[in-house]
Motif scaffolding. Structure first.
Motif, PDB file in Angstrom:
ATOM      1  N   UNK A  27       0.800  -1.221   0.000  1.00 38.95           N
ATOM      2  CA  UNK A  27       0.000   0.000   0.000  1.00 38.95           C
ATOM      3  C   UNK A  27       0.826   1.261   0.000  1.00 38.95           C
ATOM      4  N   UNK A  28       0.198   2.339  -0.437  1.00 42.84           N
ATOM      5  CA  UNK A  28       0.785   3.673  -0.378  1.00 42.84           C
ATOM      6  C   UNK A  28      -0.236   4.638   0.197  1.00 42.84           C
ATOM      7  N   UNK A  29       0.247   5.535   1.023  1.00 40.04           N
ATOM      8  CA  UNK A  29      -0.552   6.701   1.413  1.00 40.04           C
ATOM      9  C   UNK A  29      -0.082   7.841   0.531  1.00 40.04           C
ATOM     10  N   UNK A  30      -1.021   8.584  -0.020  1.00 41.13           N
ATOM     11  CA  UNK A  30      -0.621   9.735  -0.823  1.00 41.13           C
ATOM     12  C   UNK A  30      -1.017  11.017  -0.107  1.00 41.13           C
ATOM     13  N   UNK A  54      -6.462  17.307  -7.481  1.00 41.99           N
ATOM     14  CA  UNK A  54      -7.191  16.115  -7.906  1.00 41.99           C
ATOM     15  C   UNK A  54      -6.427  15.380  -8.997  1.00 41.99           C
ATOM     16  N   UNK A  55      -5.897  16.116  -9.958  1.00 45.58           N
ATOM     17  CA  UNK A  55      -5.120  15.498 -11.032  1.00 45.58           C
ATOM     18  C   UNK A  55      -3.859  14.839 -10.480  1.00 45.58           C
ATOM     19  N   UNK A  56      -3.184  15.500  -9.544  1.00 48.00           N
ATOM     20  CA  UNK A  56      -1.975  14.925  -8.943  1.00 48.00           C
ATOM     21  C   UNK A  56      -2.312  13.650  -8.174  1.00 48.00           C
ATOM     22  N   UNK A  57      -3.386  13.671  -7.382  1.00 42.77           N
ATOM     23  CA  UNK A  57      -3.787  12.481  -6.625  1.00 42.77           C
ATOM     24  C   UNK A  57      -4.180  11.353  -7.568  1.00 42.77           C
ATOM     25  N   UNK A  58      -4.851  11.672  -8.665  1.00 41.82           N
ATOM     26  CA  UNK A  58      -5.220  10.646  -9.645  1.00 41.82           C
ATOM     27  C   UNK A  58      -3.975  10.039 -10.281  1.00 41.82           C
ATOM     28  N   UNK A  59      -3.000  10.871 -10.625  1.00 47.26           N
ATOM     29  CA  UNK A  59      -1.758  10.363 -11.226  1.00 47.26           C
ATOM     30  C   UNK A  59      -1.011   9.463 -10.250  1.00 47.26           C
ATOM     31  N   UNK A  60      -0.930   9.875  -8.986  1.00 39.81           N
ATOM     32  CA  UNK A  60      -0.233   9.055  -7.987  1.00 39.81           C
ATOM     33  C   UNK A  60      -0.955   7.733  -7.757  1.00 39.81           C
ATOM     34  N   UNK A  61      -2.265   7.780  -7.706  1.00 42.24           N
ATOM     35  CA  UNK A  61      -3.043   6.564  -7.486  1.00 42.24           C
ATOM     36  C   UNK A  61      -2.832   5.578  -8.631  1.00 42.24           C
ATOM     37  N   UNK A  62      -2.923   6.059  -9.850  1.00 40.99           N
ATOM     38  CA  UNK A  62      -2.685   5.192 -11.014  1.00 40.99           C
ATOM     39  C   UNK A  62      -1.275   4.622 -10.996  1.00 40.99           C
ATOM     40  N   UNK A 110       0.895  -1.797  -6.136  1.00 43.45           N
ATOM     41  CA  UNK A 110       0.155  -1.609  -4.885  1.00 43.45           C
ATOM     42  C   UNK A 110      -1.219  -2.249  -4.992  1.00 43.45           C
ATOM     43  N   UNK A 111      -1.735  -2.728  -3.867  1.00 43.82           N
ATOM     44  CA  UNK A 111      -3.094  -3.261  -3.864  1.00 43.82           C
ATOM     45  C   UNK A 111      -4.087  -2.280  -3.252  1.00 43.82           C
ATOM     46  N   UNK A 112      -3.559  -1.223  -2.615  1.00 46.44           N
ATOM     47  CA  UNK A 112      -4.432  -0.203  -2.036  1.00 46.44           C
ATOM     48  C   UNK A 112      -3.692   1.115  -1.920  1.00 46.44           C
ATOM     49  N   UNK A 113      -4.470   2.180  -1.960  1.00 47.02           N
ATOM     50  CA  UNK A 113      -3.948   3.541  -1.778  1.00 47.02           C
ATOM     51  C   UNK A 113      -4.844   4.228  -0.764  1.00 47.02           C
ATOM     52  N   UNK A 114      -4.235   4.955   0.156  1.00 47.60           N
ATOM     53  CA  UNK A 114      -4.996   5.693   1.158  1.00 47.60           C
ATOM     54  C   UNK A 114      -4.651   7.170   1.107  1.00 47.60           C
ATOM     55  N   UNK A 115      -5.630   7.985   1.447  1.00 45.99           N
ATOM     56  CA  UNK A 115      -5.458   9.418   1.652  1.00 45.99           C
ATOM     57  C   UNK A 115      -5.978   9.693   3.053  1.00 45.99           C
ATOM     58  N   UNK A 116      -5.186  10.404   3.848  1.00 40.97           N
ATOM     59  CA  UNK A 116      -5.547  10.717   5.223  1.00 40.97           C
ATOM     60  C   UNK A 116      -5.526  12.230   5.378  1.00 40.97           C
ATOM     61  N   UNK A 152      -9.313  11.366   9.047  1.00 40.72           N
ATOM     62  CA  UNK A 152     -10.245  10.631   8.197  1.00 40.72           C
ATOM     63  C   UNK A 152      -9.398   9.852   7.193  1.00 40.72           C
ATOM     64  N   UNK A 153      -9.630   8.545   7.127  1.00 40.41           N
ATOM     65  CA  UNK A 153      -8.852   7.671   6.257  1.00 40.41           C
ATOM     66  C   UNK A 153      -9.739   7.212   5.100  1.00 40.41           C
ATOM     67  N   UNK A 154      -9.274   7.469   3.893  1.00 46.04           N
ATOM     68  CA  UNK A 154      -9.947   7.055   2.666  1.00 46.04           C
ATOM     69  C   UNK A 154      -9.098   5.992   1.997  1.00 46.04           C
ATOM     70  N   UNK A 155      -9.739   5.012   1.353  1.00 46.94           N
ATOM     71  CA  UNK A 155      -8.993   3.935   0.699  1.00 46.94           C
ATOM     72  C   UNK A 155      -9.611   3.629  -0.660  1.00 46.94           C
ATOM     73  N   UNK A 156      -8.722   3.308  -1.597  1.00 46.03           N
ATOM     74  CA  UNK A 156      -9.121   2.784  -2.901  1.00 46.03           C
ATOM     75  C   UNK A 156      -8.288   1.533  -3.129  1.00 46.03           C
ATOM     76  N   UNK A 157      -8.952   0.439  -3.449  1.00 49.28           N
ATOM     77  CA  UNK A 157      -8.265  -0.825  -3.700  1.00 49.28           C
ATOM     78  C   UNK A 157      -8.197  -1.084  -5.192  1.00 49.28           C
ATOM     79  N   UNK A 158      -7.120  -1.721  -5.600  1.00 48.64           N
ATOM     80  CA  UNK A 158      -6.966  -2.095  -7.003  1.00 48.64           C
ATOM     81  C   UNK A 158      -7.997  -3.153  -7.331  1.00 48.64           C
ATOM     82  N   UNK A 159      -8.590  -3.044  -8.493  1.00 53.01           N
ATOM     83  CA  UNK A 159      -9.500  -4.082  -8.959  1.00 53.01           C
ATOM     84  C   UNK A 159      -9.065  -4.452 -10.364  1.00 53.01           C
TER      85      UNK A 159
END
Length: 192
Positions: free
Chosen positions: A93-96, A111-119, A126-132, A170-177
């Motif tokens: 995992x990565x926290x961005x 938003x564009x930077x966070x989208x680029x990092x997540x991708x 990574x199997x998950x990305x979190x933003x805190x 507040x912890x947000x998560x997106x998992x790879x699918x």
């Protein structure tokens, strides 16, 4: 896992690995943003010096390969902020995180930077990305929501609390699918 790219682009921004020659621009951007950053960022709460900028960039060079720190560059080209993928949430995992100069807010850059990092995080395995973010930082919370992250936790802060913070992370998560032969990232194809 693979190593992240030195440069990423998404929508209106280019993310590029920090370079030693960027120290002056980083110092200037943070100095001009200090009132905006200090309520949310412990590292900015007590001021920021040229030596801090030089030390930060040196640290980014040392940790590259486990953590990835980028300058956010917008059309112009102008240095408008910084973003990072940090391995501190454990294997897979990565926290961005991200911040912008206040003159560049509301333009979709974070938003564009966070989208680029997540991708990129998913591309390198990574199997998950979190933003805190702190509960009181509503603007930061809008970004993971916009990108399809789900809120998964609220907890006491793990770092020094700053003046603007409510004291609840507040912890947000997106998992790879995976579907078919490619990776899909929900919410990442929407207009930024």
């Amino acid at each position: 896992m693979y190593t992240a790219s030195d440069e990423l682009s998404r929508g209106p921004v280019v993310l590029r690995r920090w370079r030693r020659v960027d120290a002056g621009d980083l110092y200037r951007a943070v100095s001009e943003s200090i009132e905006h950053l200090a309520p949310w960022m412990a590292w900015a709460a007590h001021g920021y010096s040229t030596a801090d900028a030089v030390a930060y960039i040196a640290r980014t060079e040392e940790v590259w390969g486990t953590d990835y720190d980028y300058a956010i560059v917008a059309p112009g080209p102008a240095l408008v902020g910084s973003c990072s993928m940090m391995s501190r949430i454990g294997p897979g995992g990565f926290e961005i995180g991200y911040w912008l100069h206040p003159a560049h807010l509301g333009l979709g850059y974070a938003t564009a930077a966070a989208a680029a990092l997540t991708s990129e995080a998913f591309r390198i395995g990574a199997d998950r990305v979190e933003i805190v973010h702190d509960l009181a930082n509503v603007a930061s919370g809008a970004i993971p929501r916009r990108l399809g992250f789900r809120e998964v936790d609220r907890r006491a802060p793990q770092e020094e609390r700053t003046a603007g913070e409510a004291g609840v992370d507040v912890v947000w998560r997106l998992c790879a699918s995976r579907s078919g032969d490619g990776m899909t990232v929900p919410g990442m194809n929407s207009h930024l």
